[in-house]
Design a protein around this motif. Structure first.
Motif, short mmCIF file in Angstrom:
data_model
loop_
_atom_site.label_atom_id
_atom_site.label_comp_id
_atom_site.label_asym_id
_atom_site.label_seq_id
_atom_site.Cartn_x
_atom_site.Cartn_y
_atom_site.Cartn_z
N LYS A 42 0.82 -1.22 0.00
CA LYS A 42 0.00 0.00 0.00
C LYS A 42 0.85 1.26 0.00
N GLU A 43 1.90 1.28 0.81
CA GLU A 43 2.66 2.51 1.05
C GLU A 43 3.95 2.62 0.26
N GLY A 44 4.43 1.52 -0.29
CA GLY A 44 5.70 1.51 -0.99
C GLY A 44 6.81 0.90 -0.15
N ILE A 45 7.93 0.61 -0.79
CA ILE A 45 9.10 0.01 -0.14
C ILE A 45 10.08 1.12 0.20
N PRO A 46 10.53 1.21 1.46
CA PRO A 46 11.48 2.28 1.82
C PRO A 46 12.91 1.93 1.43
N PHE A 47 13.59 2.88 0.80
CA PHE A 47 15.00 2.76 0.46
C PHE A 47 15.73 4.00 0.96
N VAL A 48 16.98 3.83 1.33
CA VAL A 48 17.84 4.96 1.64
C VAL A 48 18.30 5.57 0.32
N GLN A 49 18.42 6.88 0.26
CA GLN A 49 18.79 7.55 -0.98
C GLN A 49 20.09 7.02 -1.56
N ALA A 50 21.03 6.68 -0.70
CA ALA A 50 22.31 6.14 -1.18
C ALA A 50 22.10 4.84 -1.95
N GLU A 51 21.13 4.04 -1.53
CA GLU A 51 20.82 2.79 -2.24
C GLU A 51 20.22 3.09 -3.61
N ILE A 52 19.32 4.06 -3.66
CA ILE A 52 18.71 4.48 -4.92
C ILE A 52 19.79 4.98 -5.88
N ASP A 53 20.75 5.73 -5.36
CA ASP A 53 21.82 6.28 -6.20
C ASP A 53 22.65 5.16 -6.82
N VAL A 54 22.95 4.13 -6.04
CA VAL A 54 23.74 3.00 -6.57
C VAL A 54 22.96 2.26 -7.65
N LEU A 55 21.67 2.03 -7.41
CA LEU A 55 20.83 1.35 -8.40
C LEU A 55 20.72 2.18 -9.67
N ASN A 56 20.56 3.48 -9.53
CA ASN A 56 20.43 4.34 -10.71
C ASN A 56 21.74 4.47 -11.48
N ALA A 57 22.86 4.31 -10.79
CA ALA A 57 24.15 4.28 -11.49
C ALA A 57 24.22 3.07 -12.41
N GLU A 58 23.67 1.93 -11.95
CA GLU A 58 23.61 0.74 -12.80
C GLU A 58 22.69 0.97 -13.99
#
Length: 356
Positions: free
Chosen positions: A327-343
């Motif tokens: 319902k609310e979404g999965i929480p990620f730390v911004q640093a994790e998002i940055d690493v995934l987006n680098a890929e």
């Protein structure tokens, strides 16, 4: 905790689509990319972030280093009507394990039981997604795997056994949830150490020792040392059991020979052992479900010790977490998002989207 102020929410559907797109861009077939993406996001939904989509960068690094074949397809060989072996062919562990459970379930539907060994595989993430695959097919199951050295045998001081999870599951009744057990033989899963390192967090003392054999709350030092087995010799024995059934029996690596998902030196050669069992072999399905209802009520309705507000059935906390995160979404730390987006940038695919 460090990093939590910059956390963002991601819809599970967006996470699945993102994971699949990364994998397809890296050479994985659409079918296999979807299997892997769903399994990783199931972990994130259940609160097992140590085995979620944050694993993707290490998997992709293994592809780039030539130690994991993204195009490999698992193959199955029937040994008897109720026994088969899947060869992962050094592809992702997820499709190999999915095929193994699918094969075991088909056997169990006809003969009551199906048993499948998997060889030459790789890390398959959280074991609970495979248990869930069996439960969704109306089956009980056992899921074993071995893994890379991280744990000393009891009395030893060097890494030899893997932090290899033991998992089991069963459908529930009309008024109870499924039984889903997924636990490591160590005090904590090694993936939680990697998660703490990624997020810049400390780990609780009692989880691991550093390379000098001293207790540590530093995840980096813990990864250079050893994990501690739960219950001392009991956890050590469970880790050895996983190696017997998953490694020795399958023909895969064992006795410290498995290569971990963060090691780029050679193929993983992980082994798995999977069993599916019909729940109505010894009684009607209705009676089985009624008995599961009784068990559930007795467990969660037990008298509570002081300070305990609620007693949970195995897998129940994760189920509640999943309902909330859907319902609310999965929480990620911004640093994790940055690493995934680098890929994503490296592979030329759309970046992961935050929930509004």
């Amino acid at each position: 905790m460090a990093g939590q102020k910059s956390s963002v929410q991601v819809r599970h559907t967006d996470a699945e689509a993102f994971a699949a797109s990364l994998l397809e861009a890296a050479g994985v077939s659409k079918k296999n990319a979807n299997i892997i993406g769903r399994a990783l996001v199931q972990a994130d939904l259940r609160g097992v972030e140590s085995h979620g989509i944050n694993r993707l960068p290490s998997y992709l690094a293994r592809i780039r280093n030539g130690v994991l074949n993204p195009k490999a397809e698992p193959t199955v060989n029937e040994v008897t009507p109720v026994v088969a072996q899947v060869d992962g062919n050094n592809g992702f562990g997820f499709p190999a394990a999915h095929l193994a459970m699918e094969t075991a379930v088909k056997m169990a539907q006809i003969f009551g039981i199906g048993m499948v060994s998997v060889k030459h595989s790789n890390h398959f993430g959280m074991s609970a997604w495979l248990v869930r695959q069996a439960v969704d097919a109306g089956m009980m199951s056992l899921v074993f795997t071995n893994s890379s050295p991280a744990l000393p045998v009891w009395g030893g001081k060097s890494q030899l056994m893997g932090v290899s999870p033991i998992a089991a599951g069963s459908p529930g009744g009309e008024d109870s949830i499924p039984f889903i057990l997924d636990m490591a033989p160590s005090v904590a899963a090694r993936g939680k150490i990697h998660k703490a390192l990624r997020r810049g967090e400390k780990i609780p003392e009692g989880w691991a020792l550093d390379e000098e054999g001293k207790p540590t709350d530093d995840p980096e030092k813990a990864l250079g040392g050893v994990m501690l087995p739960m219950g001392g010799p009991k956890g050590s024995a469970l880790a050895i059991m996983m190696d017997v059934f998953s490694g020795v029996l399958s023909g895969s690596a064992f006795a410290g020979g498995v290569t971990g998902p963060y090691d780029m030196s050679k193929p993983g050669d992980v082994g798995h052992f999977i069993v599916a069992l019909k729940p109505d072999l010894f009684m009607s399905l209705d009676e089985f479900r009624q008995r599961m209802d009784v068990l559930y009520r007795r467990v969660v309705g037990s008298e509570k010790m002081e300070g305990v507000e609620r007693i949970y059935f195995p897998g129940e906390i994760e189920q509640l977490t999943e309902e909330k995160r859907r319902k609310e979404g999965i929480p990620f730390v911004q640093a994790e998002i940055d690493v995934l987006n680098a890929e994503a940038e490296r592979l030329g695919v759309a970046k992961i989207q935050h929930a509004p």
